[in-house]
Design a protein around this motif. Structure first.
Motif: not given
Length: 339
Positions: A17-22, A50-60, A256-257, A280-286
């Motif tokens: 899934x994705x990470x943080x929104x706020x 915001x959405x694209x960051x999750x997709x680019x990081x590999x979120x389904x 950390x990631x 706190x979960x960012x694309x680098x974490x994902x």
């Protein structure tokens, strides 16, 4: 409407899934006290990012920017008459991003708590809560959300009201609670309570679990609590990126990631099927979470000792189930290991 998440679950051993929104939106310039949902119309490019960051990081799967999209929450910003619009657009922006991903990406319509206390403790009636959740659900459905995603709930009464509303909207859904008070929700619900609750609903969720709460260790202890009930329903784990700390006037998360990568693999081994991050979960974490899930084989279910050794101590002695002595012992041993 096809059930995209059910199809994805059938085809995959685990879903990211994705990470943080706020946290991500604050980094884009959102100010404390502002309604993130208003950005769906005034800063649409940032919501797409915001959405694209999750997709680019590999979120389904990613959640829409509609967590506070009920009339009760939007009323705080004089936007209670814009429920349908803001939720619809939040989902439409998500649909745009998902449809150009080149792979299946599920758009989950985020539905957070109303912020009000339900009867008999508070004044919010079941009927009014159902009406508010239904209004939000209809907006998300019209915008093209694949599934509704109830999150950060504390009270069973609110969980039931949302389930009824989602049935009225004829939408599949998932639901998570936040176990942030010594292994329980703020209203006293334990992991075993939630596992039993979802099976009692006329319209049960496709998957259920925990989000937010405290640290990565704590949410895995909660996941093990769900598993102990023998549920065959997919389990969700969306934990925070470490523990929040107040630094120079701002909240920072110490995960950390690399730690979140370990968390993702351990969440899978503990029994979670849908794994993501929360505050706190960012694309680098994902990215590290995606890498860990893809590069490591499924292992044995971790013990509490193994969880604390890898991810740090629990934040409370109690896991909410009554096994306080064992939990306290593991908490202290986890502290020694981390030191």
């Amino acid at each position: 409407m096809t059930n995209a998440l059910a199809d994805l679950l059938a085809a995959n051993d685990v879903i990211l899934a994705d990470g943080a929104t706020g946290t991500n939106l604050f980094n884009m310039g959102l100010q404390s006290g502002d309604a993130p949902e208003l950005w769906n119309t005034t800063a649409a490019d940032k919501i797409r990012a915001l959405y694209q960051g999750s997709v680019d990081a590999g979120s389904d799967l990613f959640l829409t920017n509609t967590f506070g999209g009920t009339a009760a929450r939007l009323k705080l910003h004089d936007a209670q008459n814009r429920v349908g619009e803001l939720n619809r657009i939040g989902a439409e922006l998500g649909r745009e991003v998902a449809d150009k991903a080149g792979r299946t990406v599920v758009v989950a319509g985020s539905v957070g708590p109303t912020g009000e206390i339900m009867e008999p403790v508070g004044s919010l009636s079941h009927a009014v809560a159902v009406e508010m959740f239904h209004e939000q659900a209809q907006g998300l459905k019209e915008g093209g959300a694949d599934i509704l995603w109830l999150e950060t709930i504390s009270a069973p009464e609110e969980f039931r009201a949302a389930a009824e509303a989602f049935a009225l909207a004829d939408m599949p859904w998932c639901g998570t609670m936040s176990f942030d008070t010594a292994g329980r929700t703020m209203m006293g619900v334990t992991s075993s309570d939630l596992a039993l609750l979802v099976e009692s609903l006329p319209n049960p969720p496709l998957a259920f679990g925990a989000n937010c709460g405290t640290g990565a260790s704590d949410i895995l202890r909660t996941v093990l609590g769900f598993v102990a009930q023998g549920t065959e329903r997919p389990i969700i784990s969306k934990g925070n990126a470490g523990i929040p700390k107040y630094v120079n006037g701002h909240i920072h998360y110490d995960g950390t990631p690399e730690l979140m990568g370990q968390y993702a693999a351990m969440a899978r081994d503990a029994g979670a099927t849908i794994i993501g991050g929360c505050c706190g979960t960012m694309p680098d974490h994902l990215r590290k979470m995606r890498e860990a899930l893809d590069s490591t084989s499924r292992g044995d279910r971790p013990t509490l000792d193994q969880i604390t050794a890898a991810l740090g101590p629990f934040t409370s002695a109690s896991d909410g189930t009554g096994d306080d002595a064992a939990s306290a012992d593991r908490r202290s041993r986890g502290r020694r290991r981390r030191a």
